[in-house]
Design an enzyme around this catalytic site. Structure first.
Site, PDB file in Angstrom:
ATOM      1  N   HIS A  77       0.845  -1.209   0.000  1.00  0.00           N
ATOM      2  CA  HIS A  77       0.000   0.000   0.000  1.00  0.00           C
ATOM      3  C   HIS A  77       0.877   1.254   0.000  1.00  0.00           C
ATOM      4  CE1 HIS A  77      -3.102  -2.638   2.319  1.00  0.00           C
ATOM      5  NE2 HIS A  77      -3.505  -2.554   1.062  1.00  0.00           N
ATOM      6  N   LYS A 133     -15.907  -7.668   3.978  1.00  0.00           N
ATOM      7  CA  LYS A 133     -14.893  -8.177   4.902  1.00  0.00           C
ATOM      8  C   LYS A 133     -15.356  -7.935   6.336  1.00  0.00           C
ATOM      9  CE  LYS A 133     -11.095  -7.246   1.708  1.00  0.00           C
ATOM     10  NZ  LYS A 133      -9.861  -6.486   1.460  1.00  0.00           N
ATOM     11  N   ARG A 184      -2.324  -6.379  -7.901  1.00  0.00           N
ATOM     12  CA  ARG A 184      -1.250  -7.332  -7.601  1.00  0.00           C
ATOM     13  C   ARG A 184      -1.117  -8.396  -8.674  1.00  0.00           C
ATOM     14  NH1 ARG A 184      -3.591  -8.225  -1.720  1.00  0.00           N
ATOM     15  NH2 ARG A 184      -5.392  -7.881  -3.041  1.00  0.00           N
ATOM     16  N   SER A 214      -3.284  -7.886   3.228  1.00  0.00           N
ATOM     17  CA  SER A 214      -3.574  -7.650   4.649  1.00  0.00           C
ATOM     18  C   SER A 214      -4.083  -8.920   5.332  1.00  0.00           C
ATOM     19  CB  SER A 214      -4.612  -6.536   4.801  1.00  0.00           C
ATOM     20  OG  SER A 214      -4.117  -5.338   4.256  1.00  0.00           O
TER      21      SER A 214
HETATM   22  P1  ADP Z   1     -10.017  -3.426  -0.195  1.00  0.00           P
HETATM   23  O1  ADP Z   1     -10.833  -4.016   0.899  1.00  0.00           O
HETATM   24  O2  ADP Z   1     -10.522  -2.125  -0.682  1.00  0.00           O
HETATM   25  O3  ADP Z   1      -9.659  -4.353  -1.308  1.00  0.00           O
HETATM   26  P2  ADP Z   1      -7.251  -3.506   0.687  1.00  0.00           P
HETATM   27  O4  ADP Z   1      -6.774  -2.844   1.929  1.00  0.00           O
HETATM   28  O5  ADP Z   1      -7.125  -4.978   0.598  1.00  0.00           O
HETATM   29  O6  ADP Z   1      -8.711  -2.984   0.559  1.00  0.00           O
HETATM   30  O7  ADP Z   1      -6.541  -2.870  -0.581  1.00  0.00           O
HETATM   31  C1  ADP Z   1      -6.591  -1.508  -0.864  1.00  0.00           C
HETATM   32  C2  ADP Z   1      -5.986  -1.266  -2.225  1.00  0.00           C
HETATM   33  O8  ADP Z   1      -4.617  -1.613  -2.208  1.00  0.00           O
HETATM   34  C3  ADP Z   1      -6.611  -2.110  -3.334  1.00  0.00           C
HETATM   35  O9  ADP Z   1      -6.604  -1.340  -4.521  1.00  0.00           O
HETATM   36  C4  ADP Z   1      -5.669  -3.267  -3.464  1.00  0.00           C
HETATM   37  O10 ADP Z   1      -5.692  -3.821  -4.774  1.00  0.00           O
HETATM   38  C5  ADP Z   1      -4.348  -2.556  -3.215  1.00  0.00           C
HETATM   39  N1  ADP Z   1      -3.322  -3.481  -2.752  1.00  0.00           N
HETATM   40  C6  ADP Z   1      -3.451  -4.448  -1.811  1.00  0.00           C
HETATM   41  N2  ADP Z   1      -2.291  -5.119  -1.663  1.00  0.00           N
HETATM   42  C7  ADP Z   1      -1.411  -4.566  -2.535  1.00  0.00           C
HETATM   43  C8  ADP Z   1      -0.042  -4.826  -2.873  1.00  0.00           C
HETATM   44  N3  ADP Z   1       0.650  -5.808  -2.299  1.00  0.00           N
HETATM   45  N4  ADP Z   1       0.537  -4.048  -3.810  1.00  0.00           N
HETATM   46  C9  ADP Z   1      -0.179  -3.062  -4.418  1.00  0.00           C
HETATM   47  N5  ADP Z   1      -1.465  -2.776  -4.162  1.00  0.00           N
HETATM   48  C10 ADP Z   1      -2.079  -3.520  -3.228  1.00  0.00           C
END
Ligand code: ADP
Length: 158
Positions: free
Chosen positions: A17, A41, A91, A128
């Site tokens: 992130h 979630k 990703r 996460s």
């Molecule tokens: P959500 O519940 O909105 O998917 P996340 O916290 O899982 O929330 O992810 C927020 C954003 O960060 C999303 O656009 C997700 O694709 C991106 N993201 C998550 N992990 C990574 C990573 N390892 N590298 C780049 N972007 C990521």
């Protein structure tokens, strides 16, 4: 001024992130990172307020970034902030299917476009959910999250 909104659960915010925020901050005048409730979630580890504080500490070195935490529609927030772009990280191809649908829905609702930023290969395995699982069973995730998150993680699951 081009304002971009980067919404997510960020439960917790990790190095993947952070890299997206750093790269987006060079593409737009201002980035607003929004820790949001994702109805798909259940049972978050960190509260929205905790996530906001932790992200603030993690991005303190980037001048054009602001953090908010809210439970509302992403496009409602984008309109309120005057954001003309939504940023999402990608990703893998598996992320794309769901992200494309969300981007199309958000554009239909508001006319706001989504810009996808592909992760650097070194962060592509970071999620996460996986970090929460590893930490819950005593695994060391220190190198995968910003310093303040590592400390908060240790006290939360430790
Ligand atoms: P959500 O519940 O909105 O998917 P996340 O916290 O899982 O929330 O992810 C927020 C954003 O960060 C999303 O656009 C997700 O694709 C991106 N993201 C998550 N992990 C990574 C990573 N390892 N590298 C780049 N972007 C990521």
């Amino acid at each position: 001024m081009k304002v971009a909104l980067f919404p997510g659960s960020f439960d917790p915010f990790h190095n993947g992130h952070l890299e997206i925020v750093e790269r987006a901050s060079r593409l737009f005048d201002k980035i607003v990172v929004a820790a949001m409730r994702n109805p798909q979630k259940a049972g978050p580890l960190f509260s929205l307020e905790e996530r906001q504080k932790l992200i603030e500490m993690s991005v303190a070195h980037i001048p054009n970034v602001e953090i908010v935490s809210l439970s509302t529609l992403v496009v409602t927030l984008a309109n309120e902030l005057g954001a003309s772009v939504i940023i999402r990280g990608l990703r893998a191809v598996s992320d794309f299917e769901n992200e494309l649908q969300m981007a199309q829905m958000n554009r239909e609702l508001s006319g706001i476009d989504t810009v996808f930023i592909p992760t650097s290969a070194e962060f592509s395995f970071l999620a996460s959910r996986l970090l929460r699982e590893v930490a819950a069973y005593g695994g060391d995730v220190t190198s995968m999250v910003p310093g303040p998150i590592a400390v908060a993680f240790a006290s939360k699951v430790g």
